[in-house]
Design a protein around this motif. Structure first.
Motif, mmCIF file in Angstrom:
data_model
loop_
_atom_site.group_PDB
_atom_site.id
_atom_site.type_symbol
_atom_site.label_atom_id
_atom_site.label_comp_id
_atom_site.label_asym_id
_atom_site.label_seq_id
_atom_site.Cartn_x
_atom_site.Cartn_y
_atom_site.Cartn_z
ATOM 1 N N ASP A 1 -56.102 -63.040 -88.682
ATOM 2 C CA ASP A 1 -54.897 -62.415 -89.234
ATOM 3 C C ASP A 1 -54.939 -60.891 -89.103
ATOM 4 O O ASP A 1 -53.913 -60.233 -89.121
ATOM 5 N N TYR A 2 -56.129 -60.324 -89.011
ATOM 6 C CA TYR A 2 -56.307 -58.874 -88.868
ATOM 7 C C TYR A 2 -55.636 -58.068 -89.972
ATOM 8 O O TYR A 2 -55.137 -56.982 -89.740
ATOM 9 N N GLU A 3 -55.634 -58.660 -91.182
ATOM 10 C CA GLU A 3 -55.281 -57.867 -92.360
ATOM 11 C C GLU A 3 -56.552 -57.143 -92.818
ATOM 12 O O GLU A 3 -57.642 -57.374 -92.281
ATOM 13 N N LEU A 4 -56.401 -56.263 -93.810
ATOM 14 C CA LEU A 4 -57.537 -55.472 -94.290
ATOM 15 C C LEU A 4 -57.991 -55.940 -95.665
ATOM 16 O O LEU A 4 -57.165 -56.317 -96.499
ATOM 17 N N ILE A 5 -59.308 -55.935 -95.890
ATOM 18 C CA ILE A 5 -59.864 -56.056 -97.243
ATOM 19 C C ILE A 5 -60.345 -54.659 -97.615
ATOM 20 O O ILE A 5 -61.107 -54.046 -96.868
#
Ligand code: ADP
Ligand code: MG
Length: 328
Positions: free
Chosen positions: A266-270
């Motif tokens: 998904d290449y979202e950020l944490i």
């Protein structure tokens, strides 16, 4: 069949894709090396990713989409560091110099390069099984990069956007379309082939975070990297995880949650946020193109624990999460 130099000239060394020379890019495509002058006060951030046909994508993948994905996943690493894109290099291994394939590939690459202002400064071409290696270069203010190692117990954990679409897309790409309604297939494939590197969000929030990573291998797995590098544990509350609405509808709650927690791509950020910075973080998060959702905290332990709404630990069994007690 095109010769190597024709490929470079026709497909890659052209306006809209190749970097124009300026105060930072002193030499682009065409010489033995590309040359960059790193501005004072900045660090050069760089990262490399390889996509191999049959391993990372199906052999029949659309070349324009493939190019977009290859650059996007690299840009996502810059985002995870809070860096701004500068230039990239490209190494292509091709089974044949197929002009139609190359034109479509270069077109997809140019679109992505323009959208994120990250032009091409050099590369390599060789013959062999199809593989695409990209190295991105970016700039980040010295000493201000977001690292995996900065989180401390008590830091709040935030995730950008929503999760699960790319994971469900992979089930489509691996040939199991039965469970996925026709209507949402295009958005799933778009999520997989055109992940949106969260560059602006990361740069805007960088001053308020202690650690960060982009989600390439799955929320829990990537969070584990923050834990290891920071010497802490983490708790994730499953009920707070932003599961994508379309995935929820198509796959049902259990399967959708498993995709959101584990599937990756998904290449979202944490981002880990010290409590004292949380108000400033949330203020800076206002007006971003996607929401930032608090999903848990860093702890003094080690490893990642996932809890259900009642605070009971969940573990992965097969394709879904269950209570440890029930599965054992
Ligand atoms: P060398 O023989 O010195 O390795 P090449 O003949 O491979 O150089 O490449 C000539 C120039 O073209 C170099 O500037 C190189 O960076 C560039 N180049 C080669 N392949 C690519 C590519 N796929 N995309 C962009 N530039 C490329
Ligand atoms: Mg040379």
């Amino acid at each position: 069949m095109l010769a190597e130099f024709d490929i470079i000239r026709r497909c890659f060394d052209r306006p809209g894709l190749a970097a124009p020379e300026d105060a930072v890019v002193r030499q682009g495509i065409g010489d033995d090396c590309a040359l960059l002058s790193v501005p004072p006060g900045k660090s050069l951030a760089f990262s490399m990713d390889t996509l191999v046909a049959g391993v990372h994508f199906p052999d029949t993948a659309d070349p324009a989409q493939l190019a977009a994905r290859a650059l996007a996943v690299n840009l996502s690493d810059l985002a995870a560091c809070g860096a701004e894109p500068l230039v990239f290099t490209l190494s292509l291994t091709l089974p044949a110099a197929d002009e139609t394939w190359l034109a479509a590939f270069a077109g997809g690459l140019a679109k992505m390069a323009q959208a994120y202002r990250c032009p091409l400064v050099g590369g390599d071409i060789s013959r062999g099984p199809l593989a695409i290696t990209i190295q991105v270069h970016g700039l980040v203010p010295e000493g201000r990069a977001i690292l995996r190692s900065g989180a401390r117990p008590g830091d709040r954990l935030y995730v950008s956007g929503s999760l699960g679409r790319a994971g469900l897309a992979l089930t489509l790409l691996s040939g199991d379309a039965s469970a996925v309604p026709e209507a949402i297939r295009p958005t799933l494939l778009e999520a997989y082939y055109r992940p949106r590197p969260r560059l602006d969000i990361a740069r805007r929030l960088a001053a308020h975070v202690s650690a960060g990573i982009d989600i390439s291998d799955g929320l829990l797995g990537d969070l584990q990297h923050i834990c290891e590098r920071s010497g802490c544990g983490a708790v994730v509350r499953a009920a707070e995880v932003p599961v994508d609405a379309a995935v929820l509808e198509a796959a049902g709650r259990e399967r959708a949650l498993a995709l959101a927690l584990n599937a990756g791509d998904d290449y979202e950020l944490i981002l880990a946020v010290p409590p004292a910075r949380e108000a400033a973080f949330l203020a800076a998060a206002q007006g971003q193109p996607v929401p930032l959702t608090c999903i848990g905290e860093m702890t003094a332990g080690d490893g990642v624990t996932c809890l259900d709404a009642a605070g009971l630990p969940l573990v992965m069994t097969g394709h879904s999460y269950t209570h440890f007690a029930e599965s054992s």
